[in-house]
Scaffold this motif. Structure first.
Motif, PDB file in Angstrom:
ATOM      1  N   UNK A 135       1.940 -81.303 102.236  1.00  0.00           N
ATOM      2  CA  UNK A 135       2.580 -81.888 102.563  1.00  0.00           C
ATOM      3  C   UNK A 135       2.402 -82.023 104.206  1.00  0.00           C
ATOM      4  N   UNK A 136       2.342 -82.605 104.668  1.00  0.00           N
ATOM      5  CA  UNK A 136       2.596 -81.619 106.046  1.00  0.00           C
ATOM      6  C   UNK A 136       3.484 -83.330 107.191  1.00  0.00           C
ATOM      7  N   UNK A 137       4.255 -82.356 107.436  1.00  0.00           N
ATOM      8  CA  UNK A 137       5.193 -83.023 108.426  1.00  0.00           C
ATOM      9  C   UNK A 137       4.366 -83.924 109.648  1.00  0.00           C
ATOM     10  N   UNK A 138       4.516 -85.100 110.085  1.00  0.00           N
ATOM     11  CA  UNK A 138       4.371 -85.900 111.087  1.00  0.00           C
ATOM     12  C   UNK A 138       3.211 -87.269 110.311  1.00  0.00           C
ATOM     13  N   UNK A 139       1.947 -87.084 111.161  1.00  0.00           N
ATOM     14  CA  UNK A 139       1.098 -88.101 110.362  1.00  0.00           C
ATOM     15  C   UNK A 139       0.390 -88.292 110.169  1.00  0.00           C
ATOM     16  N   UNK A 140      -0.497 -87.251 109.961  1.00  0.00           N
ATOM     17  CA  UNK A 140      -1.541 -86.505 109.772  1.00  0.00           C
ATOM     18  C   UNK A 140      -1.399 -85.462 108.695  1.00  0.00           C
ATOM     19  N   UNK A 141      -2.806 -85.882 107.383  1.00  0.00           N
ATOM     20  CA  UNK A 141      -2.700 -85.492 106.721  1.00  0.00           C
ATOM     21  C   UNK A 141      -2.994 -83.657 106.948  1.00  0.00           C
ATOM     22  N   UNK A 142      -2.983 -82.672 106.367  1.00  0.00           N
ATOM     23  CA  UNK A 142      -2.932 -81.209 106.176  1.00  0.00           C
ATOM     24  C   UNK A 142      -4.193 -80.853 106.707  1.00  0.00           C
ATOM     25  N   UNK A 143      -3.861 -79.718 107.277  1.00  0.00           N
ATOM     26  CA  UNK A 143      -5.692 -79.574 108.742  1.00  0.00           C
ATOM     27  C   UNK A 143      -6.790 -78.726 107.370  1.00  0.00           C
ATOM     28  N   UNK A 144      -7.797 -79.208 108.172  1.00  0.00           N
ATOM     29  CA  UNK A 144      -9.609 -78.600 107.298  1.00  0.00           C
ATOM     30  C   UNK A 144      -8.996 -77.253 107.871  1.00  0.00           C
ATOM     31  N   UNK A 145      -9.037 -75.846 106.601  1.00  0.00           N
ATOM     32  CA  UNK A 145      -8.849 -74.856 106.805  1.00  0.00           C
ATOM     33  C   UNK A 145      -7.838 -73.965 106.595  1.00  0.00           C
ATOM     34  N   UNK A 146      -6.526 -75.431 106.052  1.00  0.00           N
ATOM     35  CA  UNK A 146      -5.692 -74.695 105.257  1.00  0.00           C
ATOM     36  C   UNK A 146      -5.299 -74.566 103.807  1.00  0.00           C
ATOM     37  N   UNK A 147      -4.831 -73.475 103.522  1.00  0.00           N
ATOM     38  CA  UNK A 147      -5.567 -72.723 102.834  1.00  0.00           C
ATOM     39  C   UNK A 147      -4.095 -71.754 101.985  1.00  0.00           C
ATOM     40  N   UNK A 148      -3.885 -72.468 100.467  1.00  0.00           N
ATOM     41  CA  UNK A 148      -2.086 -71.828 100.285  1.00  0.00           C
ATOM     42  C   UNK A 148      -2.762 -71.751  98.577  1.00  0.00           C
ATOM     43  N   UNK A 149      -1.369 -71.357  98.084  1.00  0.00           N
ATOM     44  CA  UNK A 149      -1.780 -69.905  97.030  1.00  0.00           C
ATOM     45  C   UNK A 149      -0.287 -70.376  96.471  1.00  0.00           C
TER      46      UNK A 149
END
Length: 476
Positions: free
Chosen positions: A368-382
């Motif tokens: 979940x990203x703050x603001x009106x846009x979804x997460x960035x392409x290239x975002x990664x998490x474990x």
């Protein structure tokens, strides 16, 4: 009396990182992340090489009116198409712009579907017989067109709209077995016999018939049409920056041959060089009963060994050497027998490094990203040992999110092998930009896995005694 201790659960360890957008290579070794801007500024990657055609000779199959309209449609696009909101202008396609080649559309390469033939098809009551008769007519047209004493690089089929509506799909049963066929897939399989790449162009797209559906923006249609055309005539629109030479990427999917219930075959797309190009292979048949063996098919140890041996032999015949590294992408988990078969084949072959990677779209976990846009392409998490990567999402280079749905990450469900988690994800991001069937900025899946699924739909239409064409261009 001893007190009962409350159950203690350890919170999963969380980590996140971001991968920069991969670059692509165009003419003159120029780099850019966006295929459309790279082509417009620098020209296609193979410009100035023996792969680049100065002229592309196009043949047409359709009604007289449909072929004339299609030729005009292509001709108008070669001058360029203005963009719009969120759409990059198409620069055209001539010797000094766009894909830097000229189209040649001689009427000697027109093969008409007559009104008599249309009525013959439409008057057949049996849906199956109607479908088969249309394919018979198309086979005759392909024979006549390819036997002409004129250069021919590419064939455009403009299906008459009334015929297309009656023959677009076919569903019937044989011995209680449901069979589904699709005109596009059947035509692609049929055209392989004549060794010419094809394009289906609908009368609604060229404005000959009013469309009941909303069409893409004209500039997007032009970009996708000409990117596919250039690759189908052996050109290379762009190549990836950063793929390790001598790495063989393999995408594996499964399909049922027509009329089969418990028989499956494997569909393999093999990308085997630093340009991200590759071959299509049809794997061996095997028995699979979804009621007994589960919904997700997998190979036995012997079948996995046999399949990978076939792929490596083809690589050796093409490159005169084995790959240094092999990466297998699959959309289902690697069962123990399957994994053992792949690993044994890799170890005895002399391949130095390998990675087995299972990828699937995950709707269970999201950032979940703050603001009106979804997460960035290239975002990664474990999350603990489970790894995720956003191949879709907000794209800073475009200044927006080009998809209408909430993006879901890819889950790296399995990874057995030598490369780091970061390297695996960087390669996945890069391979999502290698779809030459469109000029879109990127896709959601790596091209070897994405295309293995698309290829399987056409492989179903190819008889078992006919060897399928190995090049991507015949399936696009």
């Amino acid at each position: 009396m001893s007190k009962i201790k409350p159950l203690e659960l350890n919170a999963p360890q969380l980590s996140a990182q971001f991968f920069d957008e991969p670059k692509l290579l165009f003419a003159g070794d120029r780099e850019h992340s966006d295929p459309k801007i790279g082509i417009a500024l620098y020209g296609p990657r193979s410009l100035g090489t023996s792969r680049h055609k100065q002229e592309v000779h196009i043949g047409f199959i359709g009604t007289g009116e449909g072929m004339v309209a299609a030729r005009k449609f292509y001709g108008d696009l070669t001058d360029g198409v203005a963009g719009g909101i969120g759409q990059i202008s198409f620069p055209g396609c001539k010797h000094d712009r766009g894909f830097r080649c000229e189209l040649r559309m001689d009427e000697n390469l027109f093969e008409a579907i007559t009104r008599k033939e249309i009525l013959e098809v439409l008057n057949i009551k049996s849906h199956k017989d109607r479908f088969e008769r249309l394919l018979g007519i198309l086979q005759t047209k392909l024979e006549l067109l390819t036997q002409r004493d004129y250069p021919l690089d590419y064939i455009v089929f403009v299906p008459p709209n009334d015929v297309f509506r009656k023959c677009r799909v076919l569903d019937y049963r044989v011995n209680k077995i449901s069979i589904h066929r699709d005109l596009r897939r059947a035509f692609k399989a049929l055209a392989m016999m004549f060794h010419k790449p094809t394009q289906i162009l609908h009368e609604t797209t060229i404005g000959l018939v009013d469309s009941r559906r909303q069409l893409d923006h004209p500039s997007r249609i032009a970009w996708n049409l000409f990117t596919g055309l250039y690759f189908k005539v052996e050109g290379l629109p762009w190549s990836p920056v950063g793929l390790t030479p001598s790495t063989c990427f393999i995408g594996i999917s499964f399909f049922r041959p027509l009329g089969s219930v418990n028989t499956l075959r494997s569909s393999v797309v093999q990308a085997f060089d630093e340009n991200g190009e590759g071959l299509v292979l049809r794997g061996p048949t095997f028995h699979w009963d979804s009621h007994q063996d589960g919904q997700s098919p997998h190979l036995s140890e012997e079948m996995a060994h046999e399949l990978l041996k076939m792929v490596l032999e083809r690589y050796r015949s093409e490159r005169r050497q084995l790959p240094r590294r092999v990466v297998i992408h699959k959309s289902s988990r690697f069962e123990l027998e399957e994994r053992s078969g792949f690993e044994k084949a890799l170890c005895v072959s002399g391949v130095e490094e390998y990675d087995l990677v299972s990828l699937r779209i995950s709707n269970d976990v999201r950032l979940i990203r703050a603001g009106q846009y979804p997460p960035l392409r290239g975002a990664s998490f474990n999350v603990g040992e489970i790894s995720y990567l956003y191949t879709t999402g907000y794209i800073p280079e475009l200044g927006g999110y080009p998809h209408g749905h909430v993006p879901s990450p890819l889950q790296v469900a399995d990874h057995i092998g030598d490369a780091s988690d970061s390297q695996i994800k960087k390669e996945i991001l890069l391979l999502t930009k290698m779809n030459f069937n469109t000029a879109d900025f990127s896709g959601s899946s790596p091209i070897d896995l994405r295309f293995s699924r698309q290829v399987s739909e056409i492989l179903r239409e190819i008889p078992t005694d006919q060897a399928p064409e190995p090049k991507y261009k015949y399936y696009m």
